[in-house]
Each structure stands twice: as structure tokens, then as C-alpha cells.
Design an enzyme around this catalytic site. Sequence first.
Site, mmCIF file in Angstrom:
data_model
loop_
_atom_site.group_PDB
_atom_site.id
_atom_site.type_symbol
_atom_site.label_atom_id
_atom_site.label_comp_id
_atom_site.label_asym_id
_atom_site.label_seq_id
_atom_site.Cartn_x
_atom_site.Cartn_y
_atom_site.Cartn_z
ATOM 1 N N ASP A 1 27.987 53.112 40.957
ATOM 2 C CA ASP A 1 27.077 52.948 39.836
ATOM 3 C C ASP A 1 25.723 52.457 40.342
ATOM 4 O O ASP A 1 25.655 51.557 41.191
ATOM 5 C CB ASP A 1 27.616 51.933 38.826
ATOM 6 C CG ASP A 1 28.942 52.375 38.219
ATOM 7 O OD1 ASP A 1 29.117 53.592 38.015
ATOM 8 O OD2 ASP A 1 29.795 51.504 37.958
ATOM 9 N N ASP B 1 21.638 43.117 37.716
ATOM 10 C CA ASP B 1 22.994 43.053 38.282
ATOM 11 C C ASP B 1 23.010 42.103 39.477
ATOM 12 O O ASP B 1 23.899 41.250 39.609
ATOM 13 C CB ASP B 1 23.443 44.439 38.767
ATOM 14 C CG ASP B 1 23.848 45.383 37.658
ATOM 15 O OD1 ASP B 1 24.539 44.940 36.727
ATOM 16 O OD2 ASP B 1 23.494 46.565 37.732
ATOM 17 N N GLU C 1 32.370 42.689 41.065
ATOM 18 C CA GLU C 1 32.315 44.141 40.852
ATOM 19 C C GLU C 1 31.130 44.747 41.601
ATOM 20 O O GLU C 1 31.135 45.940 41.910
ATOM 21 C CB GLU C 1 32.215 44.410 39.349
ATOM 22 C CG GLU C 1 32.415 45.864 38.936
ATOM 23 C CD GLU C 1 31.111 46.605 38.809
ATOM 24 O OE1 GLU C 1 31.137 47.840 38.797
ATOM 25 O OE2 GLU C 1 30.045 45.951 38.738
ATOM 26 N N GLU C 2 30.141 43.932 41.919
ATOM 27 C CA GLU C 2 28.946 44.416 42.597
ATOM 28 C C GLU C 2 29.063 44.411 44.113
ATOM 29 O O GLU C 2 28.156 44.860 44.807
ATOM 30 C CB GLU C 2 27.734 43.577 42.182
ATOM 31 C CG GLU C 2 27.398 43.646 40.704
ATOM 32 C CD GLU C 2 27.095 45.058 40.222
ATOM 33 O OE1 GLU C 2 26.590 45.864 41.021
ATOM 34 O OE2 GLU C 2 27.361 45.349 39.038
ATOM 35 N N ASP D 1 32.723 40.697 36.663
ATOM 36 C CA ASP D 1 31.647 41.679 36.517
ATOM 37 C C ASP D 1 30.444 40.892 36.016
ATOM 38 O O ASP D 1 30.423 40.444 34.870
ATOM 39 C CB ASP D 1 32.040 42.763 35.518
ATOM 40 C CG ASP D 1 31.032 43.900 35.456
ATOM 41 O OD1 ASP D 1 29.901 43.714 35.936
ATOM 42 O OD2 ASP D 1 31.368 44.973 34.911
ATOM 43 N N LEU E 1 27.322 41.561 35.163
ATOM 44 C CA LEU E 1 26.531 42.049 34.037
ATOM 45 C C LEU E 1 27.040 43.432 33.623
ATOM 46 O O LEU E 1 26.478 44.457 33.978
ATOM 47 C CB LEU E 1 25.042 42.093 34.386
ATOM 48 C CG LEU E 1 24.092 42.184 33.194
ATOM 49 C CD1 LEU E 1 24.244 40.971 32.278
ATOM 50 C CD2 LEU E 1 22.655 42.310 33.651
ATOM 51 N N ASP E 2 28.125 43.430 32.876
ATOM 52 C CA ASP E 2 28.730 44.671 32.408
ATOM 53 C C ASP E 2 27.812 45.340 31.386
ATOM 54 O O ASP E 2 27.267 44.680 30.503
ATOM 55 C CB ASP E 2 30.081 44.360 31.756
ATOM 56 C CG ASP E 2 30.821 45.606 31.336
ATOM 57 O OD1 ASP E 2 31.387 46.275 32.214
ATOM 58 O OD2 ASP E 2 30.812 45.927 30.130
ATOM 59 N N GLU F 1 37.505 44.181 34.641
ATOM 60 C CA GLU F 1 37.311 44.585 33.246
ATOM 61 C C GLU F 1 38.632 44.702 32.487
ATOM 62 O O GLU F 1 38.815 44.098 31.425
ATOM 63 C CB GLU F 1 36.568 45.936 33.210
ATOM 64 C CG GLU F 1 35.193 45.864 33.843
ATOM 65 C CD GLU F 1 34.597 47.235 34.152
ATOM 66 O OE1 GLU F 1 33.390 47.404 33.921
ATOM 67 O OE2 GLU F 1 35.334 48.118 34.635
#
Length: 283
Positions: A35, A41, A64-65, A83, A85-86, A227
Site C-alpha cells: 500500500d 502513516d 502494519e507499516e 495499524d 493509521l488505518d 485489523e
Amino acid sequence: MTDIINAIKSSAIKINKAIQTEDTSKAQTENSSGDVQVKLDLISDEIIENEFKKVSSIKEIVSEEKQDINPMHGNGDYLIAYDPLDGSSLIDVDLSVGSIFGIYKDEYSGPNIVAAVYVVYGPRVELVIARDVVELYRLDEEINEFIFQKELRLSEKGKLVGPGGTQKEWYSYHKKMIDEFFADGYRLRYSGGMVPDLHQILLKGGGLFAYPGAGDRPKGKLRKLFEVFPFAFVYNKAGGLAIDGKNDLLDLGIEHIHDTSPCFLGSNYEINRVLKTYSKVKK
């Protein structure tokens, strides 16, 4: 656990400030899932990591990053997957976004999650904590504190459906099921942000959030650790259900830290309809 919750609250206050004041453009990078990242983020990830460094009960974290697990304190008890900043792609059009935290013990897997927290950055900043029960807090920006509002419970049956994924890639049986929900009077509520969409279903009493496996993504898009498992924990503690189509999401393990899964979360009535549909699928 209290020190972890306090670190998340502190992170949320700082991230909310960053959303209001920092650059919302894209970075020239991608995360481990491919992504495209926005600058927020990376800012949010750094804020959370710095807050967690102060908490001795945290053994390690994984974002997640980032691609790899980040060790914290060797004597810590908890593993946290988050995560930062989803839904960050919604920032530039000023829609609600969020942060998601799964708190685990011993190993990263569905059966080992012991608590979950998420934050919604919208017109108001709200934080939901799931342990034995699910509690809603709201940020009072004058005093920079989260104030308890109420306990959250899902109704047996809801009225909303949030159907994720690329519709042209849906399997025919899934499309038929979603069409039948709408034919029965359910209302479409889908922004493309997992946090605000699931928050809406939870606060409105129930419904169905569905992100299936599909032709382009047979294993779904949403990541288990960051998530799927945290929201499955929230929905289970709120009196709902969370499945991958056939199995309880919290019975699942992982193949790698960025593993994905189809997911269906909602009230009992809607999830039982999903089970009825997917029990006929031979795969």
C-alpha cells in the site's frame, strides 16, 4: 495492561494533533503489504513506537507499516500488533480514519489475543477498549483526557451492511448473499475505512461488515494481526460474531505477521446468514 492503555491514549491525542496540522500528502514509499503510504502513516507509526518504548510490560511490537517485529523489553508480558493509521488514503478527502491495536500474550494468533483497542479520528475522537466488556470513551480536548461514555453491545439483528472488496471480483454466491441483504431492506454503509465502518455498525446496534475472499484476493485483503483479530475480539465481546466464512476468526493462527483473511463481523443474525451461504461452498 493499564500502562498500555494509557500509552495508546497518549498516542491517540498526538496523532489527532498531527492529523489536524501535518502534511497529508503521499510519501514516496510503500508498506510491507504494497500500500502506498501517506506521510501521516509514518508520523503516526513513530508516535506509537515512541510511546510504547516507555512501557516495560511490552515485550515486542509489530506495525502494519513495517516488515519485521520490533523488540521492546525482554521481561515484558505483552506483544502488540497495530495499524497506526488505518484508512489513511481517506485523509485527503477529510473522512474519518483510525488506529487499531491487538494486544497478545505468548504469540501472535487469534487464540492469544487478550485485549483490543481502536481509535476513531473524526468530528470527535473516540476510543473503544475491549477486555471483558467493550467500553466507549470520548476525548475531551479541553483537558486532553478520554472520558468514559458507555458500554457497547450489539443487537441480535441489525440494519446496516458494509460490503468491502472489488465487486466485479466477488464470487457469485457472495454477490447473491449481499444482494439478498439489500433486498430485505438493509442499508449500505461503506466508506472504505475499516475503523469508521465497523464503529458505525457497533454504535448503531448491529449489521454486517463483510470483506470476503475474491477473485483478485482469495485470502482477502485485511491483515489478521493488525485489523481482523482486534475487531473480531471487539465484536465477540460486544455479543456478536466474527468468522472467515466458516470458522471463528479467533480460532485462526498466522502463516506470517502480515497474513490476511476474509472476514465477516456483525450481529448474530447476519453472521448466521453468512454461515448458511458459505457452508454450501466447496473449496
